[in-house]
Each structure stands twice: as C-alpha cells, then as structure tokens.
Design a protein around this motif. Structure first.
Motif, PDB file in Angstrom:
ATOM      1  N   ASN A  82      19.049 -21.480 -14.277  1.00 39.44           N
ATOM      2  CA  ASN A  82      20.249 -22.067 -14.878  1.00 39.44           C
ATOM      3  C   ASN A  82      21.461 -21.962 -13.956  1.00 39.44           C
ATOM      4  N   PHE A  83      21.206 -22.014 -12.660  1.00 43.92           N
ATOM      5  CA  PHE A  83      22.257 -21.800 -11.672  1.00 43.92           C
ATOM      6  C   PHE A  83      22.112 -22.804 -10.538  1.00 43.92           C
ATOM      7  N   CYS A  84      23.140 -22.853  -9.701  1.00 40.25           N
ATOM      8  CA  CYS A  84      23.111 -23.567  -8.428  1.00 40.25           C
ATOM      9  C   CYS A  84      23.464 -22.565  -7.330  1.00 40.25           C
ATOM     10  N   SER A  85      23.308 -22.968  -6.095  1.00 37.98           N
ATOM     11  CA  SER A  85      23.666 -22.059  -5.003  1.00 37.98           C
ATOM     12  C   SER A  85      25.139 -21.675  -5.048  1.00 37.98           C
ATOM     13  N   SER A 206      25.801 -20.351 -25.724  1.00 38.97           N
ATOM     14  CA  SER A 206      25.248 -19.380 -26.676  1.00 38.97           C
ATOM     15  C   SER A 206      24.112 -18.594 -26.048  1.00 38.97           C
ATOM     16  N   TYR A 207      23.240 -19.296 -25.325  1.00 40.75           N
ATOM     17  CA  TYR A 207      22.136 -18.602 -24.655  1.00 40.75           C
ATOM     18  C   TYR A 207      22.670 -17.637 -23.597  1.00 40.75           C
ATOM     19  N   GLU A 208      23.601 -18.103 -22.766  1.00 40.46           N
ATOM     20  CA  GLU A 208      24.120 -17.242 -21.707  1.00 40.46           C
ATOM     21  C   GLU A 208      24.871 -16.047 -22.282  1.00 40.46           C
ATOM     22  N   ASN A 209      25.612 -16.260 -23.354  1.00 44.42           N
ATOM     23  CA  ASN A 209      26.369 -15.164 -23.959  1.00 44.42           C
ATOM     24  C   ASN A 209      25.431 -14.063 -24.442  1.00 44.42           C
ATOM     25  N   ALA A 210      24.342 -14.449 -25.081  1.00 49.34           N
ATOM     26  CA  ALA A 210      23.418 -13.461 -25.641  1.00 49.34           C
ATOM     27  C   ALA A 210      22.567 -12.780 -24.586  1.00 49.34           C
ATOM     28  N   THR A 211      22.304 -13.476 -23.473  1.00 50.84           N
ATOM     29  CA  THR A 211      21.353 -12.974 -22.484  1.00 50.84           C
ATOM     30  C   THR A 211      22.032 -12.445 -21.227  1.00 50.84           C
ATOM     31  N   TYR A 212      23.008 -13.190 -20.722  1.00 49.93           N
ATOM     32  CA  TYR A 212      23.650 -12.808 -19.466  1.00 49.93           C
ATOM     33  C   TYR A 212      24.766 -11.789 -19.663  1.00 49.93           C
ATOM     34  N   TYR A 213      25.527 -11.952 -20.741  1.00 48.03           N
ATOM     35  CA  TYR A 213      26.781 -11.214 -20.873  1.00 48.03           C
ATOM     36  C   TYR A 213      26.823 -10.288 -22.082  1.00 48.03           C
ATOM     37  N   VAL A 214      25.702 -10.122 -22.769  1.00 48.61           N
ATOM     38  CA  VAL A 214      25.546  -9.155 -23.859  1.00 48.61           C
ATOM     39  C   VAL A 214      26.654  -9.324 -24.896  1.00 48.61           C
ATOM     40  N   ASN A 215      26.943 -10.599 -25.232  1.00 50.40           N
ATOM     41  CA  ASN A 215      27.941 -10.933 -26.254  1.00 50.40           C
ATOM     42  C   ASN A 215      29.337 -10.405 -25.924  1.00 50.40           C
ATOM     43  N   HIS A 216      29.655 -10.371 -24.623  1.00 49.71           N
ATOM     44  CA  HIS A 216      31.016 -10.051 -24.170  1.00 49.71           C
ATOM     45  C   HIS A 216      31.515 -11.227 -23.319  1.00 49.71           C
ATOM     46  N   TRP A 217      31.766 -12.342 -23.971  1.00 47.00           N
ATOM     47  CA  TRP A 217      32.122 -13.568 -23.267  1.00 47.00           C
ATOM     48  C   TRP A 217      33.542 -13.505 -22.722  1.00 47.00           C
ATOM     49  N   GLU A 218      33.700 -13.932 -21.474  1.00 50.45           N
ATOM     50  CA  GLU A 218      35.013 -14.045 -20.844  1.00 50.45           C
ATOM     51  C   GLU A 218      35.266 -15.507 -20.500  1.00 50.45           C
ATOM     52  N   TYR A 221      33.619 -17.365 -17.528  1.00 50.20           N
ATOM     53  CA  TYR A 221      32.205 -17.732 -17.519  1.00 50.20           C
ATOM     54  C   TYR A 221      32.004 -19.216 -17.802  1.00 50.20           C
ATOM     55  N   ASP A 222      33.020 -19.849 -18.392  1.00 51.40           N
ATOM     56  CA  ASP A 222      32.924 -21.275 -18.712  1.00 51.40           C
ATOM     57  C   ASP A 222      32.640 -22.129 -17.480  1.00 51.40           C
ATOM     58  N   VAL A 223      33.102 -21.688 -16.321  1.00 53.86           N
ATOM     59  CA  VAL A 223      32.945 -22.505 -15.116  1.00 53.86           C
ATOM     60  C   VAL A 223      31.470 -22.758 -14.829  1.00 53.86           C
ATOM     61  N   TRP A 224      30.614 -21.765 -15.112  1.00 53.97           N
ATOM     62  CA  TRP A 224      29.189 -21.925 -14.800  1.00 53.97           C
ATOM     63  C   TRP A 224      28.485 -22.761 -15.862  1.00 53.97           C
ATOM     64  N   VAL A 225      28.948 -22.691 -17.102  1.00 57.44           N
ATOM     65  CA  VAL A 225      28.399 -23.561 -18.137  1.00 57.44           C
ATOM     66  C   VAL A 225      28.741 -25.016 -17.805  1.00 57.44           C
ATOM     67  N   MET A 227      29.494 -26.262 -14.934  1.00 56.70           N
ATOM     68  CA  MET A 227      28.760 -26.676 -13.737  1.00 56.70           C
ATOM     69  C   MET A 227      27.377 -27.190 -14.123  1.00 56.70           C
ATOM     70  N   LEU A 228      26.683 -26.445 -14.972  1.00 54.96           N
ATOM     71  CA  LEU A 228      25.335 -26.827 -15.390  1.00 54.96           C
ATOM     72  C   LEU A 228      25.355 -28.140 -16.166  1.00 54.96           C
ATOM     73  N   LEU A 229      26.330 -28.287 -17.051  1.00 57.54           N
ATOM     74  CA  LEU A 229      26.406 -29.506 -17.848  1.00 57.54           C
ATOM     75  C   LEU A 229      26.714 -30.726 -16.988  1.00 57.54           C
ATOM     76  N   LYS A 230      27.369 -30.527 -15.844  1.00 59.74           N
ATOM     77  CA  LYS A 230      27.628 -31.634 -14.921  1.00 59.74           C
ATOM     78  C   LYS A 230      26.314 -32.239 -14.428  1.00 59.74           C
ATOM     79  N   VAL A 231      25.285 -31.398 -14.291  1.00 58.80           N
ATOM     80  CA  VAL A 231      23.991 -31.921 -13.862  1.00 58.80           C
ATOM     81  C   VAL A 231      23.301 -32.629 -15.019  1.00 58.80           C
ATOM     82  N   TYR A 232      23.261 -31.968 -16.185  1.00 52.19           N
ATOM     83  CA  TYR A 232      22.614 -32.567 -17.354  1.00 52.19           C
ATOM     84  C   TYR A 232      23.266 -33.894 -17.734  1.00 52.19           C
ATOM     85  N   ASP A 233      24.584 -33.985 -17.620  1.00 48.27           N
ATOM     86  CA  ASP A 233      25.310 -35.171 -18.057  1.00 48.27           C
ATOM     87  C   ASP A 233      25.492 -36.189 -16.940  1.00 48.27           C
ATOM     88  N   GLY A 234      25.000 -35.888 -15.742  1.00 49.85           N
ATOM     89  CA  GLY A 234      25.178 -36.777 -14.607  1.00 49.85           C
ATOM     90  C   GLY A 234      24.198 -37.937 -14.621  1.00 49.85           C
TER      91      GLY A 234
END
Length: 344
Positions: A82-85, A206-218, A221-225, A227-234
C-alpha cells in the motif's frame, strides 16, 4: 511464408516501439508517470524490462549527495503493497545525511511503473526486475531495506543474490506466518479485484489507522492515503487495482516463514517490528476463529529473529504498529542508523 515474415517483422517493430516509451534519462516532470500524477522528491528514472513477453518500464529514484557516487555506500529501499517508493522519502533523507547513495524503485504494477494488463507476479520475478536496475547502474554490493511486502521481497532478493547484500533490514515484513496454513480461505483474484477497485478514502484510512497506527491517527498520515488514492482514481486505476489483486494472491501464496533460517547466512540482518502490528493477508475474509490466530507481531517478530539466528538483531516497539518509520520516525531512524554504524 512471406506473409509470416512480415507479421514477425511488424511484431518485432511494435515491441521495439513499446520499449522505446521508457524515458531515456531523469526528468523533473516525467511524461510517462505510469498513469500516476504525483510529485516525488527526486527525479524519476526508468529501467526498460523485457519480461513475460512484454516491454515494460520500471520507475526508480537514484539519489546521491555527491556528484561522484562511484565509491559511495549504497542502500536500496523497497516499498510495501500500500505504498510507493516516495513513502521512504524521510528515511532516504536520513540515509543521504549518512553518506549513502539511495536507490528507490517502484515495483512493476505500482505507482510510477507500468501496470500491465497481464503479469505473473512472484517475489522471485520482482527481485529479478529489481536486480536489473542495479545491474544497469553497475551496483555490486548494497544495504537492503524493505518494509511490509517490501520486507518479503528484500528477503527473497537476499536469498537469490546473497553475494550482493552486505546488510539486510526488514521492517514489519509480512509473510512471517503462513496464513493459508492457519485457515485463511482462498479468495479468487476476481473477488480481490472487486475489493481493490472499490477502494476509497474511508476504506484505506480505516485500514491504515487500525493496522499501521494503532488507532492513533495524525493529520500528516493523510498524505499517504491521498497518494494511494491518486493511483486508484487515476487513468490506470483499474489496471492498478487488478495488479494489486494479483499481488495479494502472490503474497498469500508465497510466505517467507519457511525460509527464514536461510537468511542466517547474511552477515548482518536487522528485524524491526511494531508489537501492535496485526497485518495478515486474508484476515478480513476469514472466520472469527481464524482471525484470532493471525497477525500477532509481538510473537512473530521474536520467533522470526530466533529462526534467522545469531546474525539477526531484533528491535521491537511495544506501542507501535505496521509503519514505525512513519509513526515514530525519530526513534526509528536513530535505531536504524545506530545499527548501520555498528555494522559498518
């Protein structure tokens, strides 16, 4: 026969033309971009790949703080599913400050690389593609860092090309358990694709919050979400979603847990895990009794380090999840650079 020869010639010319689509040098604003309109911190290069009867372009960044990088130490960092370089940008800057030349590839099917309509994804083939970049750059030895799926891939790369790997760093690698052996049912690629193509801000965050950040969202972190959606929506979003379904199938069927002991031959390896990481492929489509068995990194991390052997150092974070390099960059980078400096 003449018609057959003309057909072969036309097919060959088409292949050459397709391969020529890879830009020949770095570009601040690349025209290829893999259908992904997102600005990276450094110029993009493209490695042409003749692979599986296709001519594809694999994107990568090659960054150095020195004009003459021939004698520099080299580190290559491999991204997760779920990442890019670009997600490695903060760590890359730390490594540049440490005097490294930094190689950051986007795997085929991801981000700024080609997203083929058909491809047999395997860790072996992704490792081969990645080695092609290094061979083209004349790099013989390096430190290898991989996160999540990139941790799996870095392990596979080290097993295939041990002569190239001075040090191996795996950050919350997946594949430390065999999900199918623990009862995760097989989900057909078509069903995974339907889940992938429906990805949106809510499902990803929601997935990243529960798995990556242990429900401590900052908020950062939105920048990486996004980024990913830019690929899905491209423009290649559906191709990307299908590639991701194939990647999920690859990860599900190719765990590295059975070969961890073979990594003991690498002179220095470092395993970094967040104890609260609960990543497990297929957990969301498994019955509750199977879900309860999966993704316990507080157990998987120590077990993996013990299996690898005495050459492996384990660093674990009791309160962190799947992405410690993002959620706790200061302590992560200090631990990483301290270990690298000790093993120089």
């Amino acid at each position: 026969m003449a018609g057959f020869n003309i057909f072969i010639l036309c097919a060959a010319l088409a292949t050459i033309a397709q391969g020529s689509n890879c830009p020949s040098g770095p570009a601040e604003v690349d025209t290829f971009s893999g259908g992904f309109d997102y600005t990276y911190d450094w110029p993009i290069h493209y490695q042409p790949l003749d692979t599986q009867r296709q001519s594809l372009c694999q994107a990568y960044m090659d960054v150095s703080s020195s004009e003459d990088n021939r004698d520099q130490k080299v580190v290559m960092m491999l991204h997760g599913k779920n990442f890019c370089s670009q997600t490695w940008n903060a760590t890359a800057k730390v490594m540049l400050d440490q005097g490294y030349r930094v190689i950051l590839p986007d795997q085929i099917g991801f981000c700024k690389s080609d997203k083929p309509d058909h491809y047999q994804f395997s860790l072996h083939h992704l490792a081969l593609n990645t080695k092609t970049i290094l061979d083209n750059l004349g790099i013989k030895r390096l430190t290898l860092i991989g996160h999540s799926m990139g941790g799996m891939l870095s392990a596979r790369f080290a097993l295939m090309y041990p002569e190239m790997v001075d040090r191996l760093v795996m950050v919350d690698p997946i594949g430390l358990e065999d999900w199918k052996a623990k009862g995760v049912p097989y989900l057909p690629v078509d069903d995974i694709y339907r889940q992938e193509v429906a990805s949106n801000y809510t499902s990803v965050s929601s997935y990243e919050n529960a798995t990556y950040y242990v429900n401590h969202w900052e908020p950062e972190y939105d920048v990486w979400v996004k980024m990913l959606l830019k690929v899905y929506d491209g423009p290649l979003g559906k191709a990307y979603a299908y590639n991701q379904a194939l990647v999920t199938d690859m990860v599900y069927t190719q765990p590295i847990v059975y070969e961890l002991r073979l990594l003991g031959d690498i002179p220095n390896s470092l395993l970094i895990v967040g104890d609260k990481d609960n990543t497990a492929i297929g957990k969301q489509w498994s019955p509750p009794d199977v879900q309860a068995l999966l993704g316990h990194y507080d157990v998987l991390g120590p077990e993996a380090a013990k299996t690898i052997g005495s050459n492996c150092t384990l660093i674990h974070y009791p309160d962190l999840g799947h992405a410690p390099q993002i959620s706790a960059p200061e302590i992560f980078h200090k631990n990483l650079t301290d270990w690298l400096n000790r093993t120089d």
